[in-house]
Enzyme design. Structure first.
Site, PDB file in Angstrom:
ATOM      1  N   GLU A 141       0.846  -1.208   0.000  1.00 40.09           N
ATOM      2  CA  GLU A 141       0.000   0.000   0.000  1.00 40.09           C
ATOM      3  C   GLU A 141       0.873   1.248   0.000  1.00 40.09           C
ATOM      4  O   GLU A 141       0.550   2.247  -0.643  1.00 40.09           O
ATOM      5  CB  GLU A 141      -0.931   0.017   1.215  1.00 40.09           C
ATOM      6  CG  GLU A 141      -1.965  -1.089   1.235  1.00 40.09           C
ATOM      7  CD  GLU A 141      -2.786  -1.159  -0.038  1.00 40.09           C
ATOM      8  OE1 GLU A 141      -3.215  -0.108  -0.550  1.00 40.09           O
ATOM      9  OE2 GLU A 141      -2.994  -2.271  -0.539  1.00 40.09           O
ATOM     10  N   TRP A 175       1.833   1.783  -3.483  1.00 44.94           N
ATOM     11  CA  TRP A 175       0.765   2.459  -4.256  1.00 44.94           C
ATOM     12  C   TRP A 175       0.894   3.976  -4.083  1.00 44.94           C
ATOM     13  O   TRP A 175       0.695   4.750  -5.017  1.00 44.94           O
ATOM     14  CB  TRP A 175      -0.624   2.038  -3.756  1.00 44.94           C
ATOM     15  CG  TRP A 175      -1.211   0.836  -4.435  1.00 44.94           C
ATOM     16  CD1 TRP A 175      -1.405  -0.392  -3.876  1.00 44.94           C
ATOM     17  CD2 TRP A 175      -1.703   0.743  -5.795  1.00 44.94           C
ATOM     18  NE1 TRP A 175      -1.979  -1.235  -4.802  1.00 44.94           N
ATOM     19  CE2 TRP A 175      -2.181  -0.574  -5.983  1.00 44.94           C
ATOM     20  CE3 TRP A 175      -1.776   1.643  -6.858  1.00 44.94           C
ATOM     21  CZ2 TRP A 175      -2.724  -1.005  -7.192  1.00 44.94           C
ATOM     22  CZ3 TRP A 175      -2.323   1.207  -8.067  1.00 44.94           C
ATOM     23  CH2 TRP A 175      -2.789  -0.090  -8.222  1.00 44.94           C
ATOM     24  N   TRP A 182     -21.139  11.996 -19.758  1.00 40.86           N
ATOM     25  CA  TRP A 182     -21.711  11.781 -18.428  1.00 40.86           C
ATOM     26  C   TRP A 182     -23.090  12.405 -18.332  1.00 40.86           C
ATOM     27  O   TRP A 182     -23.437  13.290 -19.133  1.00 40.86           O
ATOM     28  CB  TRP A 182     -20.779  12.380 -17.366  1.00 40.86           C
ATOM     29  CG  TRP A 182     -19.380  11.843 -17.453  1.00 40.86           C
ATOM     30  CD1 TRP A 182     -18.276  12.487 -17.932  1.00 40.86           C
ATOM     31  CD2 TRP A 182     -18.936  10.533 -17.083  1.00 40.86           C
ATOM     32  NE1 TRP A 182     -17.176  11.669 -17.873  1.00 40.86           N
ATOM     33  CE2 TRP A 182     -17.548  10.471 -17.358  1.00 40.86           C
ATOM     34  CE3 TRP A 182     -19.562   9.413 -16.546  1.00 40.86           C
ATOM     35  CZ2 TRP A 182     -16.784   9.317 -17.113  1.00 40.86           C
ATOM     36  CZ3 TRP A 182     -18.803   8.278 -16.294  1.00 40.86           C
ATOM     37  CH2 TRP A 182     -17.434   8.236 -16.579  1.00 40.86           C
ATOM     38  N   ASN A 235     -11.005   2.248   2.849  1.00 36.86           N
ATOM     39  CA  ASN A 235     -10.572   2.080   1.459  1.00 36.86           C
ATOM     40  C   ASN A 235     -11.562   1.280   0.609  1.00 36.86           C
ATOM     41  O   ASN A 235     -11.882   1.653  -0.516  1.00 36.86           O
ATOM     42  CB  ASN A 235      -9.196   1.416   1.424  1.00 36.86           C
ATOM     43  CG  ASN A 235      -8.731   1.169   0.005  1.00 36.86           C
ATOM     44  OD1 ASN A 235      -8.602   2.114  -0.773  1.00 36.86           O
ATOM     45  ND2 ASN A 235      -8.509  -0.083  -0.353  1.00 36.86           N
ATOM     46  N   TRP A 257     -16.572  11.312 -12.929  1.00 37.22           N
ATOM     47  CA  TRP A 257     -15.732  10.999 -11.766  1.00 37.22           C
ATOM     48  C   TRP A 257     -15.133  12.241 -11.129  1.00 37.22           C
ATOM     49  O   TRP A 257     -14.859  12.272  -9.937  1.00 37.22           O
ATOM     50  CB  TRP A 257     -14.643   9.995 -12.145  1.00 37.22           C
ATOM     51  CG  TRP A 257     -13.715  10.419 -13.255  1.00 37.22           C
ATOM     52  CD1 TRP A 257     -13.897  10.218 -14.587  1.00 37.22           C
ATOM     53  CD2 TRP A 257     -12.480  11.128 -13.126  1.00 37.22           C
ATOM     54  NE1 TRP A 257     -12.849  10.750 -15.303  1.00 37.22           N
ATOM     55  CE2 TRP A 257     -11.959  11.310 -14.438  1.00 37.22           C
ATOM     56  CE3 TRP A 257     -11.750  11.621 -12.048  1.00 37.22           C
ATOM     57  CZ2 TRP A 257     -10.751  11.968 -14.688  1.00 37.22           C
ATOM     58  CZ3 TRP A 257     -10.542  12.272 -12.295  1.00 37.22           C
ATOM     59  CH2 TRP A 257     -10.053  12.439 -13.603  1.00 37.22           C
ATOM     60  N   TRP A 289      -9.821   7.652  -7.997  1.00 36.91           N
ATOM     61  CA  TRP A 289     -11.004   7.960  -8.832  1.00 36.91           C
ATOM     62  C   TRP A 289     -10.809   7.492 -10.265  1.00 36.91           C
ATOM     63  O   TRP A 289     -11.734   6.989 -10.900  1.00 36.91           O
ATOM     64  CB  TRP A 289     -11.332   9.461  -8.757  1.00 36.91           C
ATOM     65  CG  TRP A 289     -12.157   9.731  -7.534  1.00 36.91           C
ATOM     66  CD1 TRP A 289     -11.698  10.122  -6.304  1.00 36.91           C
ATOM     67  CD2 TRP A 289     -13.569   9.536  -7.385  1.00 36.91           C
ATOM     68  NE1 TRP A 289     -12.737  10.193  -5.418  1.00 36.91           N
ATOM     69  CE2 TRP A 289     -13.895   9.855  -6.043  1.00 36.91           C
ATOM     70  CE3 TRP A 289     -14.588   9.137  -8.248  1.00 36.91           C
ATOM     71  CZ2 TRP A 289     -15.203   9.766  -5.559  1.00 36.91           C
ATOM     72  CZ3 TRP A 289     -15.894   9.061  -7.778  1.00 36.91           C
ATOM     73  CH2 TRP A 289     -16.190   9.368  -6.442  1.00 36.91           C
TER      74      TRP A 289
HETATM   75  P1  FAD Z   1      -3.869   1.697   5.257  1.00 42.30           P
HETATM   76  O1  FAD Z   1      -4.628   0.578   4.668  1.00 42.30           O
HETATM   77  O2  FAD Z   1      -3.315   1.527   6.612  1.00 42.30           O
HETATM   78  O3  FAD Z   1      -2.676   2.030   4.227  1.00 42.30           O
HETATM   79  C1  FAD Z   1      -1.474   2.667   4.638  1.00 42.30           C
HETATM   80  C2  FAD Z   1      -1.151   3.823   3.737  1.00 42.30           C
HETATM   81  O4  FAD Z   1      -0.895   3.379   2.424  1.00 42.30           O
HETATM   82  C3  FAD Z   1      -2.253   4.840   3.606  1.00 42.30           C
HETATM   83  O5  FAD Z   1      -2.263   5.729   4.697  1.00 42.30           O
HETATM   84  C4  FAD Z   1      -1.885   5.509   2.304  1.00 42.30           C
HETATM   85  O6  FAD Z   1      -0.879   6.479   2.476  1.00 42.30           O
HETATM   86  C5  FAD Z   1      -1.291   4.378   1.500  1.00 42.30           C
HETATM   87  N1  FAD Z   1      -2.335   3.827   0.618  1.00 42.30           N
HETATM   88  C6  FAD Z   1      -3.193   2.838   0.888  1.00 42.30           C
HETATM   89  N2  FAD Z   1      -3.963   2.579  -0.187  1.00 42.30           N
HETATM   90  C7  FAD Z   1      -3.578   3.442  -1.141  1.00 42.30           C
HETATM   91  C8  FAD Z   1      -3.992   3.668  -2.473  1.00 42.30           C
HETATM   92  N3  FAD Z   1      -4.953   2.946  -3.065  1.00 42.30           N
HETATM   93  N4  FAD Z   1      -3.385   4.655  -3.159  1.00 42.30           N
HETATM   94  C9  FAD Z   1      -2.398   5.383  -2.609  1.00 42.30           C
HETATM   95  N5  FAD Z   1      -1.966   5.210  -1.351  1.00 42.30           N
HETATM   96  C10 FAD Z   1      -2.543   4.256  -0.635  1.00 42.30           C
HETATM   97  N6  FAD Z   1      -5.594   7.955   0.082  1.00 42.30           N
HETATM   98  C11 FAD Z   1      -5.150   9.114   0.579  1.00 42.30           C
HETATM   99  O7  FAD Z   1      -4.184   9.135   1.347  1.00 42.30           O
HETATM  100  N7  FAD Z   1      -5.743  10.311   0.237  1.00 42.30           N
HETATM  101  C12 FAD Z   1      -6.817  10.366  -0.609  1.00 42.30           C
HETATM  102  O8  FAD Z   1      -7.303  11.459  -0.905  1.00 42.30           O
HETATM  103  C13 FAD Z   1      -7.325   9.145  -1.115  1.00 42.30           C
HETATM  104  N8  FAD Z   1      -8.410   9.135  -1.927  1.00 42.30           N
HETATM  105  C14 FAD Z   1      -8.878   7.938  -2.423  1.00 42.30           C
HETATM  106  C15 FAD Z   1      -9.973   7.940  -3.297  1.00 42.30           C
HETATM  107  C16 FAD Z   1     -10.459   6.751  -3.847  1.00 42.30           C
HETATM  108  C17 FAD Z   1     -11.645   6.786  -4.787  1.00 42.30           C
HETATM  109  C18 FAD Z   1      -9.830   5.534  -3.501  1.00 42.30           C
HETATM  110  C19 FAD Z   1     -10.335   4.238  -4.067  1.00 42.30           C
HETATM  111  C20 FAD Z   1      -8.732   5.524  -2.655  1.00 42.30           C
HETATM  112  C21 FAD Z   1      -8.242   6.708  -2.102  1.00 42.30           C
HETATM  113  N9  FAD Z   1      -7.131   6.725  -1.212  1.00 42.30           N
HETATM  114  C22 FAD Z   1      -6.665   7.925  -0.740  1.00 42.30           C
HETATM  115  C23 FAD Z   1      -6.394   5.482  -0.902  1.00 42.30           C
HETATM  116  C24 FAD Z   1      -6.849   4.737   0.380  1.00 42.30           C
HETATM  117  O9  FAD Z   1      -8.232   4.563   0.364  1.00 42.30           O
HETATM  118  C25 FAD Z   1      -6.442   5.460   1.664  1.00 42.30           C
HETATM  119  O10 FAD Z   1      -5.063   5.777   1.628  1.00 42.30           O
HETATM  120  C26 FAD Z   1      -6.689   4.628   2.897  1.00 42.30           C
HETATM  121  O11 FAD Z   1      -8.047   4.258   2.978  1.00 42.30           O
HETATM  122  C27 FAD Z   1      -6.280   5.420   4.136  1.00 42.30           C
HETATM  123  O12 FAD Z   1      -6.506   4.691   5.289  1.00 42.30           O
HETATM  124  P2  FAD Z   1      -5.323   4.062   6.132  1.00 42.30           P
HETATM  125  O13 FAD Z   1      -4.243   5.056   6.381  1.00 42.30           O
HETATM  126  O14 FAD Z   1      -5.953   3.441   7.327  1.00 42.30           O
HETATM  127  O15 FAD Z   1      -4.792   2.981   5.113  1.00 42.30           O
END
Ligand code: FAD
Length: 484
Positions: free
Chosen positions: A279, A282, A310, A348, A366, A389
């Site tokens: 993650e 990512w 759209w 997420n 979107w 998105w």
């Molecule tokens: P954990 O599951 O603990 O993950 C740890 C860290 O990994 C996160 O804090 C984040 O920095 C990174 N991470 C995890 N998943 C992703 C991902 N898919 N893409 C990039 N980094 C990721 N994340 C954001 O930080 N800011 C946003 O504005 C954001 N918008 C999103 C919009 C959509 C439509 C989707 C599908 C995902 C988005 N995410 C975003 C990614 C992800 O959903 C969040 O990072 C995550 O839910 C944050 O919770 P956590 O810190 O508990 O995640």
């Protein structure tokens, strides 16, 4: 040598590249944070991020005091305030960590030019990511646009340098490193002075600042081995909740990556820590995409997808509003939007479900959903949000294929099987049974009455029929079929 460290998305005193380099290269180091009017003026009056920032800055100042210094805080246009402050403090150089958003890059270039005219240098460092735009490339020397090979190359690179150079820390030593006594008093503007009113942020009890980030990390490290099993279930405490801390730099990404690698090495089953490390990859991936393709801010990564038509007009506006308000009649979608609206966070799995629903069930652009998330998420990050998105709309690099359309009922049954998450955020459905709660419109009047639910009364009837919407979406996406 006199230096000014400008704190931006790196609100900590430990493992901080710019602060470390300033302290090791300069005799006198000053610190500043600017509440940048170029950013703040566009925000709504209640914004939880400003409160997170405000509270975290109080802790940052206290830690800088321990190092003999103080945080200068200004509420101004950063592009002109930084050069003015650098002149006022007669520094030789300004130290910053890289920011990768196009608007920030343009601002930093402008500031660099202004400083240069006064003979002041701008030193900038990588700090926010493990690998920057051109540090992980394909064998042909090209940037990746597919995640898995990028991840493999990223992991290889991390391990390749067995000295851990890529996740080295920048140790700030309170004995050896001293900040200069600031001639400018530390004055923290109140929320009101910044033009904001309090939201429900205080009630949310989100741990703030470096200490909050550390507490969340400590807690998560006890659960990291279960991450793979728990991460998809919104009612369970599965993820780390560190995103807001990564956004504001109250944790260090290098520190997180080191701890994740350590967990991989130590665990008998490393899949939890490996999944979490992926993650973090990512996160780097989407920063890299944004740097190579800044056009994604406005348009599809795959340009052909910009031809999609759209839904627009009053009916579409009403559907969009129902989505924003969590009134679509689809319980999991509504619970997710309630979580976002009430807490500024969304799980997420639910970000994927709600994004897919807006785009592929409601047929709405979107970018409207992206903008709504950008306004509401405390962890809003342009690169990850845009990446998420564009993944959901299938227009992104390595996105889900256009014909993959989440079924919001199946998602609900699979990831919130007992309806625990739905009950938490849509309490009017709480009396429905575990099997009933995912699609209340399929129930008889007697069943609904029994649970105190009135469709169209205390809970909306579904705003669209998923099967019908699905067919329309496949037609809508026909314009890109040939190019996918
Ligand atoms: P954990 O599951 O603990 O993950 C740890 C860290 O990994 C996160 O804090 C984040 O920095 C990174 N991470 C995890 N998943 C992703 C991902 N898919 N893409 C990039 N980094 C990721 N994340 C954001 O930080 N800011 C946003 O504005 C954001 N918008 C999103 C919009 C959509 C439509 C989707 C599908 C995902 C988005 N995410 C975003 C990614 C992800 O959903 C969040 O990072 C995550 O839910 C944050 O919770 P956590 O810190 O508990 O995640």
């Amino acid at each position: 040598e006199r230096a000014l460290v400008w704190f931006r998305r790196d609100l900590r005193v430990f493992d901080h590249a710019a602060l470390y380099h300033a302290l090791t290269q300069s005799r006198a180091v000053f610190c500043v944070f600017i509440f940048d009017t170029a950013i703040l003026d566009a925000l709504p009056e209640q914004d939880r991020r400003i409160e997170f920032l405000h509270a975290s800055l109080i802790e940052l100042h206290a830690e800088l005091v321990k190092l003999g210094g103080a945080l200068i805080v200004r509420h101004a246009l950063a592009a002109s305030e930084i050069p003015a402050l650098a002149r006022e403090l007669t520094v030789d150089a300004v130290f910053i960590n890289h920011d990768y958003e196009p608007a920030a890059i343009a601002r930093d270039a402008q500031i660099s030019g202004a400083l240069q005219q006064d003979g002041i240098a701008l030193h900038d460092y990588k700090d926010q990511v493990i690998f920057e735009r051109d540090e992980v490339l394909s064998l042909a020397g090209k940037p990746f646009s597919v995640f898995t090979p990028y991840k493999n190359a990223w992991l290889k690179q991390l391990q390749f340098d067995s000295t851990d150079i890529n996740v080295r820390s920048y140790p700030i030593d309170p004995v050896a490193h001293h900040l200069a006594v600031s001639p400018i008093a530390h004055v923290m503007p109140s929320l009101g002075e910044l033009g904001f009113a309090p939201s429900n942020f205080a009630e949310l009890k989100i741990p703030v600042g470096m200490s909050g980030g550390q507490a969340l990390l400590d807690n998560f490290l006890e659960r990291i081995n279960k991450y793979k099993l728990t991460r998809d279930f919104p009612a369970v405490k599965g993820p780390s909740y560190l995103s807001v801390h990564l956004r504001f730099g109250t944790v260090s990404i290098r520190h997180l990556a080191r701890r994740a690698c350590e967990a991989v090495r130590l665990a008998s089953d490393a899949s939890g820590a490996q999944t979490w490390l992926a993650e973090l990859v990512w996160r780097d991936f989407y920063f890299m995409i944004l740097q190579h393709h800044p056009r994604v801010v406005h348009g599809a990564f795959k340009p052909d997808y910009d031809a999609i038509q759209w839904e627009t007009g009053p009916a579409a506006d009403a559907l969009f509003q129902a989505w924003c308000d969590g009134k679509t009649g689809y319980p999991l979608v509504d619970a997710a939007m309630a979580q976002l609206n009430q807490s500024g966070y969304m799980h997420n799995r639910l970000r994927m479900v709600t994004a897919c629903f807006l785009i592929k069930d409601l047929g709405i652009d979107w970018r409207r959903g992206e903008a709504y998330f950008a306004e509401k998420l405390i962890d809003f990050d342009l690169s990850a949000n845009n990446g998420g998105w564009q993944w959901a709309s299938s227009s992104g690099c390595d996105a889900q294929p256009y014909f993959r359309i989440f079924n919001p009922i199946t998602q609900s049954e699979k990831f919130d099987t007992e309806g625990r998450f739905i009950r938490r955020y849509v309490p009017q459905l709480a009396q429905l049974g575990n099997k009933q709660i995912h699609a209340p419109w399929l129930l008889t009047k007697m069943e609904l009455d029994h649970a105190g639910v009135t469709l169209g009364g205390n809970y909306p009837a579904p705003v669209v029929q998923h099967d019908v919407a699905r067919k329309q979406t496949l037609m809508r996406y026909a314009v890109v079929k040939k190019v996918t």
